[in-house]
Design an enzyme around this catalytic site. Structure first.
Site, PDB file in Angstrom:
ATOM      1  N   ASP A 107      42.776  55.914  19.766  1.00 52.95           N
ATOM      2  CA  ASP A 107      43.594  56.905  19.510  1.00 52.95           C
ATOM      3  C   ASP A 107      43.165  58.051  18.589  1.00 52.95           C
ATOM      4  O   ASP A 107      41.938  57.806  17.758  1.00 52.95           O
ATOM      5  CB  ASP A 107      44.749  56.212  18.903  1.00 52.95           C
ATOM      6  CG  ASP A 107      46.125  56.804  18.762  1.00 52.95           C
ATOM      7  OD1 ASP A 107      45.972  58.155  18.999  1.00 52.95           O
ATOM      8  OD2 ASP A 107      47.092  56.164  18.286  1.00 52.95           O
ATOM      9  N   ASP A 161      50.347  50.740  25.818  1.00 48.38           N
ATOM     10  CA  ASP A 161      49.704  50.062  24.546  1.00 48.38           C
ATOM     11  C   ASP A 161      50.991  49.610  23.833  1.00 48.38           C
ATOM     12  O   ASP A 161      51.836  50.513  23.456  1.00 48.38           O
ATOM     13  CB  ASP A 161      48.607  50.793  24.027  1.00 48.38           C
ATOM     14  CG  ASP A 161      49.160  51.687  22.891  1.00 48.38           C
ATOM     15  OD1 ASP A 161      49.041  51.439  21.929  1.00 48.38           O
ATOM     16  OD2 ASP A 161      49.766  52.784  23.168  1.00 48.38           O
ATOM     17  N   CYS A 196      52.131  28.168  32.246  1.00 46.29           N
ATOM     18  CA  CYS A 196      51.310  29.299  31.978  1.00 46.29           C
ATOM     19  C   CYS A 196      49.716  28.792  31.586  1.00 46.29           C
ATOM     20  O   CYS A 196      49.455  27.588  31.323  1.00 46.29           O
ATOM     21  CB  CYS A 196      51.711  29.443  30.370  1.00 46.29           C
ATOM     22  SG  CYS A 196      50.617  30.866  29.481  1.00 46.29           S
ATOM     23  N   CYS A 245      47.117  30.237  30.090  1.00 42.69           N
ATOM     24  CA  CYS A 245      46.457  30.746  28.692  1.00 42.69           C
ATOM     25  C   CYS A 245      45.801  29.429  28.310  1.00 42.69           C
ATOM     26  O   CYS A 245      46.173  28.495  28.253  1.00 42.69           O
ATOM     27  CB  CYS A 245      47.541  31.604  27.917  1.00 42.69           C
ATOM     28  SG  CYS A 245      48.333  30.581  26.761  1.00 42.69           S
ATOM     29  N   CYS A 277      48.450  27.297  25.907  1.00 43.49           N
ATOM     30  CA  CYS A 277      49.290  26.628  26.619  1.00 43.49           C
ATOM     31  C   CYS A 277      48.850  25.334  27.507  1.00 43.49           C
ATOM     32  O   CYS A 277      49.262  24.454  27.643  1.00 43.49           O
ATOM     33  CB  CYS A 277      50.217  27.200  27.594  1.00 43.49           C
ATOM     34  SG  CYS A 277      51.421  28.269  26.985  1.00 43.49           S
ATOM     35  N   HIS A 327      48.459  33.700  23.402  1.00 41.55           N
ATOM     36  CA  HIS A 327      49.506  33.554  24.379  1.00 41.55           C
ATOM     37  C   HIS A 327      50.077  34.724  24.807  1.00 41.55           C
ATOM     38  O   HIS A 327      50.554  34.955  26.018  1.00 41.55           O
ATOM     39  CB  HIS A 327      50.634  32.395  23.943  1.00 41.55           C
ATOM     40  CG  HIS A 327      51.821  32.504  24.980  1.00 41.55           C
ATOM     41  ND1 HIS A 327      51.744  31.672  26.156  1.00 41.55           N
ATOM     42  CD2 HIS A 327      53.129  33.093  24.703  1.00 41.55           C
ATOM     43  CE1 HIS A 327      52.840  31.984  26.605  1.00 41.55           C
ATOM     44  NE2 HIS A 327      53.662  32.796  26.060  1.00 41.55           N
TER      45      HIS A 327
END
Length: 376
Positions: free
Chosen positions: A89, A271, A309, A311, A314, A340
């Site tokens: 940015d 974003d 999930c 991830c 999880c 997560h």
């Protein structure tokens, strides 16, 4: 550099080729403001959660540790360990949101650092020089982010100045990319559409910056407190005037529902700090809505945050354990929850891409836009 593979209405499925890898779009860019995701998540963790692009902030890295030091150490990729695309940015938003004392002039902005109060000057050339030192894949143009609501006359004058600054950004980037010793001589430049919530200013500004033939275009100055209906209206108003063969980036957005609405209006890149920030307070995204892991009802719940999930959190930990970590003040709680939520966002983007590939995006959007933003 950018190819639209398929469209469903104005929603686009694309590929964005960069010197640091190809991005499948629509995509979510994971916010690593000072070179790291808040919540003890490293660049190497990002691979495990499906991240394609890391976003770092010019202003914060200029203030600390300093862009010249980062250049000396080989640029952001070597500094952070992330080898994929990085977007920086421009620092414009932070100049206007964090700096208490600032003076806006045609040459740029004089302001005081929010860290130690030292005087800093940043204009288009300085922003490009800092981002060149960082060696990011994509540099954002230096612009003025005007608060909503703003007087029409001020918004109009600000838009005109931002276009003049953009011309200077482009010239300076071309100069920097041609220099020997530039970390990334293929650094790309995205222009930023401004104009508050005034349709005519937004459209005129978009027409002007499109003529500069930049590498991509962003819509800035939204998701800063205005009603979401205004944000959606502005995106729809601007979209017809955005180049079809360039990536489109909606800055600072947003909730899963915001993203689905943005994709449906032709946006390719997003974003937001929301998934990581909310995670650090125990607010977790699932396909059934948002849960607060601090709630008493999860005290004995041995199920994962979300059934099915994949991830790392999880796969290994229960709601009861994560809730305990928060109550005990353990840093691990934030890390597990950030992992997560970022996995959820990146997986959501993959499901959106799959739906566009299959021609079922409309049904997907109708099913999940409201549901995903609902607090359980």
């Amino acid at each position: 550099m950018f190819t639209v593979l398929k469209q469903e209405g104005t929603a686009r499925r694309g590929e964005f080729q960069t010197v640091h890898g190809t991005v499948q779009t629509p995509a979510f860019m994971n916010v690593a403001t000072a070179g790291a995701i808040k919540g003890a998540v490293s660049a190497f963790d990002l691979k495990d959660i499906g991240c394609q692009v890391q976003l770092c902030n010019t202003y914060h890295l200029h203030v600390r540790p300093g862009d010249k030091l980062i250049k000396e150490l080989g640029g952001l990729h070597k500094f952070t360990g992330w080898d994929g695309p990085i977007l920086t940015d421009s620092g414009g938003f932070q100049v206007f949101s964090l700096a208490k004392l600032r003076k806006i002039r045609e040459e740029g902005v004089h302001f005081n650092s929010h860290v130690d109060g030292r005087k800093i000057f940043m204009g288009p050339e300085e922003s490009m020089q800092i981002q060149s030192n960082l060696g990011s894949t994509i540099a954002m143009a230096f612009d003025e982010c005007v608060q909503n609501p703003a007087p029409y006359t001020y918004a109009k004058a600000s838009c005109e100045r931002t276009v003049r600054w953009l011309v200077r950004c482009k010239a300076e980037m071309q100069r920097l990319n041609a220099l020997e010793g530039t970390i990334n001589p293929h650094q790309m430049l995205f222009g930023i559409n401004q104009g508050c919530t005034f349709d005519d200013l937004r459209i005129e500004n978009m027409k002007q910056i499109a003529e500069l033939d930049l590498d991509g275009y962003a819509i800035g100055g939204l998701a800063v407190g205005e009603p979401k209906e205004d944000m959606y209206r502005i995106i729809s108003a601007v979209e017809p005037f955005m180049p079809q063969n360039k990536p489109r980036y909606l800055m600072g957005v947003g909730t899963p529902g915001n993203i689905l609405e943005g994709v449906s209006r032709g946006v390719d890149l997003f974003d937001c700090v929301m998934p990581s920030r909310n995670a650090r307070h125990g607010q977790l995204f699932t396909k059934k809505g948002i849960i607060n892991i601090n709630n008493e009802k999860y005290k004995k719940d041995l199920s994962p945050i979300e059934e099915g999930c994949n991830c790392p959190t999880c796969q290994n930990h229960s709601r009861a354990y994560i809730r305990h970590l928060f109550k005990a003040g353990e840093m691990l709680a934030m890390r597990l929850c950030v992992m997560h939520n970022l996995y959820f966002y990146n997986t959501l983007m993959k499901e959106i891409r799959d739906a566009l590939d299959n021609g079922t995006f409309r049904e997907f959007k109708e099913q999940y836009t409201d549901l995903l933003d609902t607090r359980i």
